[in-house]
Design an enzyme around this catalytic site. Sequence first.
Site, PDB file in Angstrom:
ATOM      1  N   CYS A 130       0.816  -1.224   0.000  1.00  0.00           N
ATOM      2  CA  CYS A 130       0.000   0.000   0.000  1.00  0.00           C
ATOM      3  C   CYS A 130       0.849   1.273   0.000  1.00  0.00           C
ATOM      4  O   CYS A 130       0.339   2.364  -0.255  1.00  0.00           O
ATOM      5  CB  CYS A 130      -0.953  -0.001   1.186  1.00  0.00           C
ATOM      6  SG  CYS A 130      -2.133  -1.351   1.121  1.00  0.00           S
ATOM      7  N   HIS A 183      -3.206   7.508   2.220  1.00  0.00           N
ATOM      8  CA  HIS A 183      -3.620   6.185   1.758  1.00  0.00           C
ATOM      9  C   HIS A 183      -4.979   5.882   2.373  1.00  0.00           C
ATOM     10  O   HIS A 183      -5.206   6.138   3.555  1.00  0.00           O
ATOM     11  CB  HIS A 183      -2.575   5.144   2.180  1.00  0.00           C
ATOM     12  CG  HIS A 183      -3.042   3.745   1.973  1.00  0.00           C
ATOM     13  ND1 HIS A 183      -3.612   3.323   0.787  1.00  0.00           N
ATOM     14  CD2 HIS A 183      -3.057   2.666   2.801  1.00  0.00           C
ATOM     15  CE1 HIS A 183      -3.937   2.044   0.900  1.00  0.00           C
ATOM     16  NE2 HIS A 183      -3.623   1.626   2.102  1.00  0.00           N
ATOM     17  N   ASN A 186     -10.131   0.066   0.236  1.00  0.00           N
ATOM     18  CA  ASN A 186      -8.666   0.171   0.172  1.00  0.00           C
ATOM     19  C   ASN A 186      -8.198  -0.397  -1.173  1.00  0.00           C
ATOM     20  O   ASN A 186      -8.280  -1.606  -1.394  1.00  0.00           O
ATOM     21  CB  ASN A 186      -8.066  -0.615   1.349  1.00  0.00           C
ATOM     22  CG  ASN A 186      -6.544  -0.548   1.387  1.00  0.00           C
ATOM     23  OD1 ASN A 186      -5.900  -0.141   0.430  1.00  0.00           O
ATOM     24  ND2 ASN A 186      -5.961  -0.979   2.500  1.00  0.00           N
TER      25      ASN A 186
HETATM   26  N1  COA Z   1     -18.056  -8.413   9.965  1.00  0.00           N
HETATM   27  C1  COA Z   1     -18.468  -8.727  11.208  1.00  0.00           C
HETATM   28  N2  COA Z   1     -17.629  -9.105  12.177  1.00  0.00           N
HETATM   29  C2  COA Z   1     -16.334  -9.181  11.877  1.00  0.00           C
HETATM   30  C3  COA Z   1     -15.831  -8.880  10.606  1.00  0.00           C
HETATM   31  C4  COA Z   1     -16.756  -8.479   9.620  1.00  0.00           C
HETATM   32  N3  COA Z   1     -16.396  -8.169   8.367  1.00  0.00           N
HETATM   33  N4  COA Z   1     -14.489  -9.041  10.599  1.00  0.00           N
HETATM   34  C5  COA Z   1     -14.145  -9.410  11.827  1.00  0.00           C
HETATM   35  N5  COA Z   1     -15.255  -9.526  12.606  1.00  0.00           N
HETATM   36  C6  COA Z   1     -15.355  -9.917  14.007  1.00  0.00           C
HETATM   37  C7  COA Z   1     -14.239 -10.816  14.435  1.00  0.00           C
HETATM   38  O1  COA Z   1     -14.505 -12.163  14.107  1.00  0.00           O
HETATM   39  C8  COA Z   1     -14.222 -10.576  15.919  1.00  0.00           C
HETATM   40  O2  COA Z   1     -15.267 -11.342  16.499  1.00  0.00           O
HETATM   41  P1  COA Z   1     -15.060 -12.068  17.932  1.00  0.00           P
HETATM   42  O3  COA Z   1     -14.833 -10.937  18.904  1.00  0.00           O
HETATM   43  O4  COA Z   1     -16.340 -12.796  18.115  1.00  0.00           O
HETATM   44  O5  COA Z   1     -13.853 -12.934  17.765  1.00  0.00           O
HETATM   45  C9  COA Z   1     -14.613  -9.118  16.054  1.00  0.00           C
HETATM   46  O6  COA Z   1     -15.232  -8.755  14.818  1.00  0.00           O
HETATM   47  C10 COA Z   1     -13.413  -8.222  16.286  1.00  0.00           C
HETATM   48  O7  COA Z   1     -12.407  -8.578  15.334  1.00  0.00           O
HETATM   49  P2  COA Z   1     -11.067  -7.788  15.236  1.00  0.00           P
HETATM   50  O8  COA Z   1     -10.261  -8.322  14.115  1.00  0.00           O
HETATM   51  O9  COA Z   1     -10.460  -7.741  16.598  1.00  0.00           O
HETATM   52  O10 COA Z   1     -11.651  -6.353  14.851  1.00  0.00           O
HETATM   53  P3  COA Z   1     -10.976  -4.949  14.899  1.00  0.00           P
HETATM   54  O11 COA Z   1     -11.692  -4.083  15.823  1.00  0.00           O
HETATM   55  O12 COA Z   1      -9.484  -5.036  15.032  1.00  0.00           O
HETATM   56  O13 COA Z   1     -11.291  -4.427  13.425  1.00  0.00           O
HETATM   57  C11 COA Z   1     -10.157  -4.136  11.340  1.00  0.00           C
HETATM   58  C12 COA Z   1     -10.776  -5.128  12.315  1.00  0.00           C
HETATM   59  C13 COA Z   1      -9.543  -4.920  10.197  1.00  0.00           C
HETATM   60  C14 COA Z   1     -11.277  -3.235  10.803  1.00  0.00           C
HETATM   61  C15 COA Z   1      -9.097  -3.266  12.076  1.00  0.00           C
HETATM   62  O14 COA Z   1      -8.213  -4.115  12.785  1.00  0.00           O
HETATM   63  C16 COA Z   1      -8.329  -2.422  11.145  1.00  0.00           C
HETATM   64  O15 COA Z   1      -8.864  -1.521  10.533  1.00  0.00           O
HETATM   65  N6  COA Z   1      -6.997  -2.655  11.005  1.00  0.00           N
HETATM   66  C17 COA Z   1      -6.156  -1.963  10.095  1.00  0.00           C
HETATM   67  C18 COA Z   1      -6.317  -2.627   8.774  1.00  0.00           C
HETATM   68  C19 COA Z   1      -5.713  -1.851   7.662  1.00  0.00           C
HETATM   69  O16 COA Z   1      -5.859  -0.678   7.583  1.00  0.00           O
HETATM   70  N7  COA Z   1      -5.042  -2.585   6.768  1.00  0.00           N
HETATM   71  C20 COA Z   1      -4.496  -2.080   5.604  1.00  0.00           C
HETATM   72  C21 COA Z   1      -3.243  -1.316   5.860  1.00  0.00           C
HETATM   73  S1  COA Z   1      -2.547  -0.911   4.325  1.00  0.00           S
END
Ligand code: COA
Length: 326
Positions: free
Chosen positions: A116, A253, A283
């Site tokens: 990215c 980004h 993204n």
């Molecule tokens: N829909 C519903 N629930 C979802 C889900 C979705 N699409 N994806 C994950 N979950 C659930 C998980 O299974 C988890 O459930 P559990 O508590 O029962 O185990 C819960 O949501 C929390 O998951 P988690 O991965 O801890 O969520 P989070 O708060 O960290 O959010 C992201 C996930 C990916 C949105 C967040 O971590 C993020 O934005 N990270 C940065 C990613 C990024 O920018 N990447 C690119 C960089 S270039």
Amino acid sequence: MVLRARIAGCGAYLPAQRLSNDELAALHGLDTSDAWIRERTGIGFRHMAAPGETASEMGAAAAREALAHAGAQASEVDAILVATSTPDSAFPATAVRIQAQLGVTRGFAFDMAAACTGFVYALGVADSLIRSGAARCVLVIGTEVFSRILDWTDRGTCVLFGDGAGAVLLRAEPGAGTTADRGILSCHLHADGRHGDILHIEGGAGSTGGAGLLRMAGKEVFRHAVTKLAAVVDEALAANGMTHADINWLVPHQANARIIEAMGRKLNLPRERVVMTVERHANTSAASIPLALCEARRDGRIADGDLVVMEAIGGGLTWGAAIARF
Ligand code: COA
């Protein structure tokens, strides 16, 4: 006198198919909701490449628009740099595929893989090529078909990404060597391979295994994003003797609205000075900054003379920032 890489034109391409969160969930049988995706990421829609549509075709479409916007001919181009993690093939480079599609028969063309952060990396290399006199007219393109590397059974990643391409045409222009010059003022690139596994593609050309799909430890990436992006933007401002108050536009980004809003707050920028496309594009990795930049430049928000800060973080880990005056 110094040579500056002026951003003379920009172009964008988004595939025709556009899916809302609900449509994506229905298409792939995902246990998710529009509310969850919007609340955690700010994403509402993404575009998806058609079957058979390639990164080079999308990149060439964006490049043609950038050439037209700059009033330039393809024959003037002497270097093509393509930032992509989803190339048509490992080689030849997607950049030479684009070169052929544009009808360019001179100069050189190559791909850069910095996930990215790819567009910021490519801008940095293109700026160096122009400053050194090695190239005078450079196309910098970010183009991605992430829909082909997503695991549609992993709801934590497959809802986050989209396809698209963006391009800028850089032209060498003499400058006075001050921050009032138009063009790229500086680029600041970083990598820390110790964190390579928190966002990576498992498998692919040359790999010993894996299905070629994206894997991410979302919370880890989030944690690195906010601190590293703030640090690299401050580094870029300091290198130019500038402060937050000098910034007219932040073009970040587009990974996640929460990361973008946190950056806006750290830089004391009002919301309307932060270009946001993540709601409509999701993204698009290396394509996200040129897509956002192009939109804000072409709709008149980014005016001549404005100071624009671009920043990105991605797999590698890689991260970086670029400062340019339009
Ligand atoms: N829909 C519903 N629930 C979802 C889900 C979705 N699409 N994806 C994950 N979950 C659930 C998980 O299974 C988890 O459930 P559990 O508590 O029962 O185990 C819960 O949501 C929390 O998951 P988690 O991965 O801890 O969520 P989070 O708060 O960290 O959010 C992201 C996930 C990916 C949105 C967040 O971590 C993020 O934005 N990270 C940065 C990613 C990024 O920018 N990447 C690119 C960089 S270039």
